[in-house]
Design a protein around this motif. Sequence first.
Motif: not given
Lengths: 241, 387, 224
Positions: A118, A70, A56-57, A53, A114, A121-122
């Motif tokens: 995710y 998202t 990617t994020a 995650s 996940l 972090t995003y």
Amino acid sequence: MGLLEQAAVDRDIGLWEWLSDVGTWTGSDGILTSLWDTVVLCSIVTVVATLLSVPTAALLAHARKAELSTTWLVSISRAVPTFAIAALLLPWSLERGWGFEPWPIFVALLLLALVPIYLTTYTAVRQVDPAAVNAARAIGHGERSILFKVELALASSPVLAGVRVAAIQVVATEPIRAFLGGDGLGRFVRDGFGQNNTTLVVGGVILIGGLAALTGVAFVVAERLLLPTGVTRYSRQQGEK
Amino acid sequence: MSVTDQPTMSTPAIRLRGLTKVYGSSPEPAVDALDLDVARGEVVALLGPSGCGKTTILRMINRLIEPTAGSIEIEGVDVTDQPVTDLRRSIGYVIQQIGLFPHRTIARNIAEVPRMLKWDSGRIDERVRELTVLVGLEVDMLDRYPDELSGGQQQRVGVARALAADPPVLLMDEPFGAVDPIVRKSLQDELLALQSRVQKTIVIVTHDLDEALRVADRIALFNVGGVIEQLATPDELMRSPASEFVEEFVGSDRGMRRLSLKNISSLDHRMGSVVDLDDEPSRGLEVMDREGIDWLGVVSEDRFAGWITRSAVEDAARNGKPLADLDRSDPIAQVRPDDTLRAAMELIILSNAATAVIDDNGRFGGVVTLEDLRAALGDTESVGAMT
Amino acid sequence: MTVLAAARNPIIRWEWLVDEWDQIRSALVEHLTLTVLSMGLGILLSALLAAVAIRYRWALTPITATTGLIYTLPSVAMFALLAPIFGNLARPTAVIPLAGYTLLILVTNTVAGFRSVPRAVRDAAEGMGLSPFRRIVTVELPLALPYIITGIRIASVSTVGLVTVAAIIGQGGLGSLIFSGLRRAFWTPMTVGASLSIIVALAVDALIYLIGALLTPWTRRAAH
């Protein structure tokens, strides 16, 4: 330890005696073994979820992409009944000769972990003060360098907090594994129900709850130790905005 | 400038006596024993720097803040003599951020107080339409939601909402602060126009001197602690500041500001260096000598017909020509009776003419020179500030 | 468990669905009943807690901490703990923990919703003469609704998921299908139970979203 082997405990033993008996803890059907099973699975799930995650994020957030997906993910993520997913995967795993463990529960717990990692972090990378990013860019940092040195660094406090939340959720949900033919601390509750043995049940509850609390504490300590002061101060500032 | 009757001295619409507000945390009172009367139909501006307590005073009138001491009477009735919700439903309240209900249509927003007062729906509908027109909005906006309107439109709805139940008193707290200066000015103008039709008693809080000068009948200029430094008409405030604080607040350019307060129409009508087109050229020479100007203006059938040079007039007088045959030039500087003295002054200076012609809807309305403007202000101090 | 098993035991045997439709339907009903009861209790309790947290600002932190703590309590543990007290098949054993898990998100969102009401709107409402009751119910509540509904959506969906776990004490609704399949090593009920619980979760999500959109028409108009 599987469906068939159960903890053989005299049902009349009180909780305290059970816990204080060394035999309870050691041995192949002891607490430590089950504890180890749980910790191993939860750790692997958390680590894998983080490794999948976070990059990617971070990449998507840095590039300001995938905003809509998202948001969509947020709504879908809540509809992940871990138990149902593990149950769905069970026959598939058995058919392939992989047994009851570890895949169904692993995949189910992974999906559970996940999404919060995710999302946190995003959001965290997205919310990093654009002034800092622009300054870094102006100095001449390349995009990847910015991502690692600036954005992730500044976002590391909320990201770690997100991992903490996910880890606690994984630990709290893991006990269902025992009811799907698996190991782990949940088996004390399962066996206790099976034998009508309250001691086992309550003991299991205490162990599970204790581990969840410990996970939380461990992460808080880790956050305190690992994160440079400047970062925590920055995050607290961001939080107050 | 609004036009009001002399307020009757019988019952002031709002009477504040010994109004005091002390907050627990600070030793100094936010408002200290204030006495103030607002006459019916009057617009009073509470003006002052931030922290002077003007908003506190306003919010004590409708009891959003409860005073520590003192009394407030509206039409002779103490505001604490009735349930606070009843009091507030009889007072219109307009605030800077407007505060329209986002989840209700414009029509429903305006109708809020009448609905609480249990008016019947037909009357409410009629009133909503009436108010929409009154504040200058389109009727087709009534079904929209607040966030579909611009800031200026929203503020008009805010005013309509406050007037819905036809309250005698209107409280306004920096009502036009949230819009840009151009919209603000037009809203101020509309408030004046509105006031001339509905004649409410209005208390308006503002920190903007120009706003106060434009809309208020009287201005209460406050210093910190809710202390009135001066309570006077706008003109008086500018003409004779009561203290150093007031002087500083109104600023050294108050002469210019005063000029903005009056219109051409307030001046005495003067013909100036102007004769009728049919008059004898010799008469024109007399007039020019008297006025000390080398130009002669001519009027024909009540309309200003142009300026003629002195030499041309002298020539006509010598050769017996009528004025009508002479070349005329159009006036460079023209003003209207409702233009401010300041606009006239700017025009006269910028156009390099000595005299401006007053054009009253096509008819000749007299002339105005810089000297006239000086005389109008009536004291040499502001003249110094002017030039 | 190889080819033979595969022949006898596919992931889902469709005839079973037809035969056991009554069983499926009663499991579904029980599942929905538990969800509704838990959500009902959760909404009630969270409304109270939110009211306290709004009225007394200092109370928000302890309330959030407590509901947060409840949220981390493992569901298996909670069901197991209450079973001996109320009995395995008694409603409270399942409903109390399930309601408890909803509290964190419901309280957080309700409080956030009321906090999102612009101060100017509240000030104008008070200044116009709305009584506190009228102001809260006709102005603040509708404006807080989007947040509240989101909270209800999230809580409902996670409750649907957690009800399956209550099968360990015999009250699982669709979870009981899963268990009965597991016990007999018969995959169809497992698959059916699991799939249905996912489908129901998504359906509940969509339903509440639609209801929310209907209740808040002003949020759908394009901004000027």
